[in-house]
Write an enzyme that holds these catalytic residues in place. Structure first.
Site, PDB file in Angstrom:
ATOM      1  N   GLU A 194       3.531 -21.639  -4.678  1.00 49.17           N
ATOM      2  CA  GLU A 194       4.454 -22.133  -3.647  1.00 49.17           C
ATOM      3  C   GLU A 194       4.753 -23.612  -3.883  1.00 49.17           C
ATOM      4  O   GLU A 194       5.815 -24.102  -3.514  1.00 49.17           O
ATOM      5  CB  GLU A 194       3.877 -21.897  -2.240  1.00 49.17           C
ATOM      6  CG  GLU A 194       4.924 -22.029  -1.148  1.00 49.17           C
ATOM      7  CD  GLU A 194       4.446 -21.538   0.214  1.00 49.17           C
ATOM      8  OE1 GLU A 194       4.696 -20.380   0.568  1.00 49.17           O
ATOM      9  OE2 GLU A 194       3.808 -22.344   0.934  1.00 49.17           O
ATOM     10  N   HIS A 222     -13.759  -5.032 -15.352  1.00 48.19           N
ATOM     11  CA  HIS A 222     -13.590  -3.578 -15.355  1.00 48.19           C
ATOM     12  C   HIS A 222     -12.213  -3.186 -14.836  1.00 48.19           C
ATOM     13  O   HIS A 222     -12.008  -2.064 -14.391  1.00 48.19           O
ATOM     14  CB  HIS A 222     -14.705  -2.925 -14.528  1.00 48.19           C
ATOM     15  CG  HIS A 222     -16.053  -3.277 -15.070  1.00 48.19           C
ATOM     16  ND1 HIS A 222     -16.644  -2.584 -16.103  1.00 48.19           N
ATOM     17  CD2 HIS A 222     -16.888  -4.298 -14.782  1.00 48.19           C
ATOM     18  CE1 HIS A 222     -17.806  -3.152 -16.397  1.00 48.19           C
ATOM     19  NE2 HIS A 222     -17.971  -4.201 -15.618  1.00 48.19           N
ATOM     20  N   LYS A 268      13.289 -14.619   4.630  1.00 47.24           N
ATOM     21  CA  LYS A 268      13.053 -14.620   6.082  1.00 47.24           C
ATOM     22  C   LYS A 268      14.370 -14.394   6.832  1.00 47.24           C
ATOM     23  O   LYS A 268      14.443 -13.610   7.776  1.00 47.24           O
ATOM     24  CB  LYS A 268      12.478 -15.967   6.531  1.00 47.24           C
ATOM     25  CG  LYS A 268      11.061 -16.244   6.109  1.00 47.24           C
ATOM     26  CD  LYS A 268      10.617 -17.555   6.759  1.00 47.24           C
ATOM     27  CE  LYS A 268       9.340 -18.092   6.152  1.00 47.24           C
ATOM     28  NZ  LYS A 268       8.961 -19.395   6.663  1.00 47.24           N
TER      29      LYS A 268
HETATM   30  O1  F6P Z   1       6.388 -18.615   4.262  1.00 47.26           O
HETATM   31  C1  F6P Z   1       5.967 -19.817   3.809  1.00 47.26           C
HETATM   32  C2  F6P Z   1       5.249 -20.637   4.819  1.00 47.26           C
HETATM   33  O2  F6P Z   1       6.122 -21.562   5.347  1.00 47.26           O
HETATM   34  C3  F6P Z   1       4.049 -21.286   4.175  1.00 47.26           C
HETATM   35  O3  F6P Z   1       4.355 -22.429   3.515  1.00 47.26           O
HETATM   36  C4  F6P Z   1       3.157 -21.467   5.337  1.00 47.26           C
HETATM   37  O4  F6P Z   1       1.848 -21.693   4.913  1.00 47.26           O
HETATM   38  C5  F6P Z   1       3.352 -20.157   6.048  1.00 47.26           C
HETATM   39  O5  F6P Z   1       4.716 -19.875   5.880  1.00 47.26           O
HETATM   40  C6  F6P Z   1       2.979 -20.140   7.496  1.00 47.26           C
HETATM   41  O6  F6P Z   1       3.705 -21.056   8.241  1.00 47.26           O
HETATM   42  P1  F6P Z   1       3.255 -21.477   9.688  1.00 47.26           P
HETATM   43  O7  F6P Z   1       1.894 -22.084   9.572  1.00 47.26           O
HETATM   44  O8  F6P Z   1       4.275 -22.443  10.144  1.00 47.26           O
HETATM   45  O9  F6P Z   1       3.211 -20.246  10.548  1.00 47.26           O
END
Ligand code: F6P
Length: 553
Positions: A357, A388, A516
């Protein structure tokens, strides 16, 4: 070749050295240098990084260090620790180091509204966390029915899950810890269904861990857990059983969590760098406050090492440079992490987020395309389980997969023989990758075993190991909270150095956004709504099939 004083020329020189190394066998490097193991290792206290089992020779190391020097890694590092906005695409600092600095460290941070005293804020929240943990452990804070809490349920995903779950397991697998911890990350209802079966709501303390408090998975799970708890204990119990760990006070209040049950941090702490912040509360509850503090101290020790050790002895810098060599000089596209320690079972998964990331990016800080490969694909498992499953490919596959072997000298169990077998396996794997086994050796071995020559001819080629496959070894005395903190910070700083050398922003994560947004757009279609954005033909067909199989269309 003589040292070059221009960064682009230094990268070209590295590529040229890589080309030469393709024709060199790294086994010969050991023959050429009796002190290779010592010359290509570095230490801080009991922690050793041995990168001698690689094709890096003195010239390559010098070229790598020259890149680090010309890229001004030390200036970048100092800017990061000074709280400057090194996360330029989000206009934020990346001052997670403030979270593990001792009290009154006086660290300041640049924000969009000016300079803040980061340490003062961190110290205050850390004291509140410590008091809270002590109140829960002492039984001063109890659940709505008067029963003490015996289980912590952390609801969070990504950085709000991977760091805490990895660290809580590492520190409590053997001792059992002060409290039982469970982690709910996946929005898949099966995950909570399984937990609901085993949890007692009256004894469960719920931590909603979300930096933004807007993440759909966490919000969905938090609502499910709230309904489950309210159904068992009544609505009033929510106040007693729920805690929020977040930067978003307004959203935690809207969810109904009282301000004194909210532990805060700032947006200059990235999600994947947040285990040191209140996001690590589950670790402190599981392992105890002294252990959590010790984990912070271990990370702080690594911060100090990173800030002060010369580049050539600086473990995060060297680990980063070895990775750069493998990716950019040798063209390897993967990095395997083998933890020869069952307590570090989740460490590879943790590193997947930390590294991929952070540095899985193709756009440089100047907005142009990055001119070279960046983060490799990270994967791993604990050894010896990995031996394994996928290790076959690492030994004999067509791709070269560099490995980090991680293990400790002293176990926390009373079966020293089992530990010696474990370590022997780690060492043997690294040696097998390096030394391999040639055709003549295989044929001789088969002859000695009385194998008929026709079978030797047919089978021997399959039993050849090319060898000349690289690995690092990272080993230290004992896995405890201090050394765990130090290990995590080692990789955090490795990632920061690599990101800087690749010129990507290691602290943003725009690549997770599009999926998202589209998930939110697909959702109405699953409900049968036909208006809204038109999906790709395959998506539409699958949505229709989904609805047909459910009898909804
Ligand atoms: O989907 C990526 C992300 O933004 C990560 O970087 C982060 O750790 C995770 O989602 C959770 O985000 P939050 O802590 O804001 O719920």
């Amino acid at each position: 070749m003589s040292p070059v004083d221009n960064l682009e020329a230094a990268w070209e020189r590295l590529a040229a050295l890589g080309k030469m190394a393709q024709h060199r066998d790294c086994r010969s490097l050991f023959a050429d240098d009796q002190n290779r193991a010592a010359n290509f290792s570095a230490h801080t206290d009991d922690l050793t990084l041995d990168f001698s089992k690689s094709s890096i020779d003195a010239e390559a190391l010098e070229a790598l260090l020259n890149i680090a020097k010309l890229a001004d890694v030390t200036r970048f590092r100092d800017r990061m620790f000074a709280g400057e906005m090194v996360n330029s695409t989000e206009q934020r600092a990346a001052l997670h180091a403030a979270l593990r600095a001792p009290e009154n460290a006086g660290l300041r941070v640049t924000t969009s509204t000016g300079i803040e005293d980061a340490s003062a804020f961190v110290d205050g929240e850390r004291r509140r966390m410590r008091d809270f943990v002590e109140a829960v452990h002492s039984g001063r804070l109890v659940g709505a029915t008067g029963l003490p809490f015996d289980t912590v349920l952390n609801i969070g995903i990504g950085g709000s899950d991977l760091g805490p779950s990895m660290a809580a397991e590492a520190l409590t697998l053997v001792s059992g810890g002060r409290m039982r911890t469970r982690f709910l990350s996946n929005v898949d209802g099966h995950a909570f269904a399984a937990l609901a079966r085993e949890l007692d709501p009256a004894r469960t303390l719920v931590l909603v861990a979300s930096k933004t408090f807007t993440t759909i998975e966490t919000a969905t799970n938090a609502n499910a857990v709230r309904n489950w708890l309210a159904a068992a204990l009544g609505d009033a119990a929510i106040q007693t059983h729920f805690v929020a760990l977040s930067t978003n006070k307004a959203a935690t209040a809207a969810f109904g969590i009282a301000p004194d049950r909210v532990f805060g941090f700032r947006d200059w702490v990235g999600g994947r760098y947040s285990v040191w912040s209140p996001i690590g509360l589950s670790v402190a509850l599981a392992a105890g406050w002294p252990a959590f503090q010790s984990m912070l101290d271990g990370a702080y020790a690594m911060d100090q090492h990173f800030r002060t050790a010369p580049l050539a002895q600086n473990l995060p810098v060297l680990l980063a440079l070895v990775g750069i060599w493998h990716v950019n000089a040798m063209g390897y596209g993967t990095q395997c992490i083998l933890t020869y320690d069952a307590r570090l079972r989740r460490f590879p998964a943790y590193l997947q987020q930390l590294e991929m990331e952070s540095n899985g990016k193709a756009t440089a800080l100047n907005g142009q395309k990055v001119p070279r490969a960046t983060c490799p694909i990270i994967f791993g498992e604990p050894g010896t389980d990995a031996q394994h499953s996928f290790i076959q490919l690492v030994h004999q596959g067509t791709q070269i997969v560099p490995v980090d072997f991680i293990w400790v000298a002293m176990p926390d169990h009373d079966r020293p023989d089992a530990h010696r077998i474990l370590v022997a396996n780690a060492l043997a794997q690294a040696e097998a990758l390096l030394n391999g086994k040639d055709l003549a050796a295989v044929q001789q071995e088969m002859r000695q075993a009385g194998t008929p020559s026709a079978i030797i001819d047919a089978v021997a080629p399959h039993r050849v190991f090319s060898g000349d496959r690289p690995s690092n070894t990272i080993m230290f005395r004992q896995l405890d909270a201090f050394s765990l903190g130090r290990l995590i910070a080692l990789y955090e700083h490795k990632v920061a150095v690599q990101g800087w050398l690749w010129q990507v922003d290691s602290f943003d994560q725009w690549g997770v956004e599009l999926g998202k947004v589209l998930a939110a757009q697909v959702l109405p279609s699953l409900h049968g709504q036909t208006e809204g954005p038109v999906h790709n033909g395959s998506t539409t067909a699958l949505v229709n099939r989904f609805r047909a199989l459910r009898g909804e269309a």
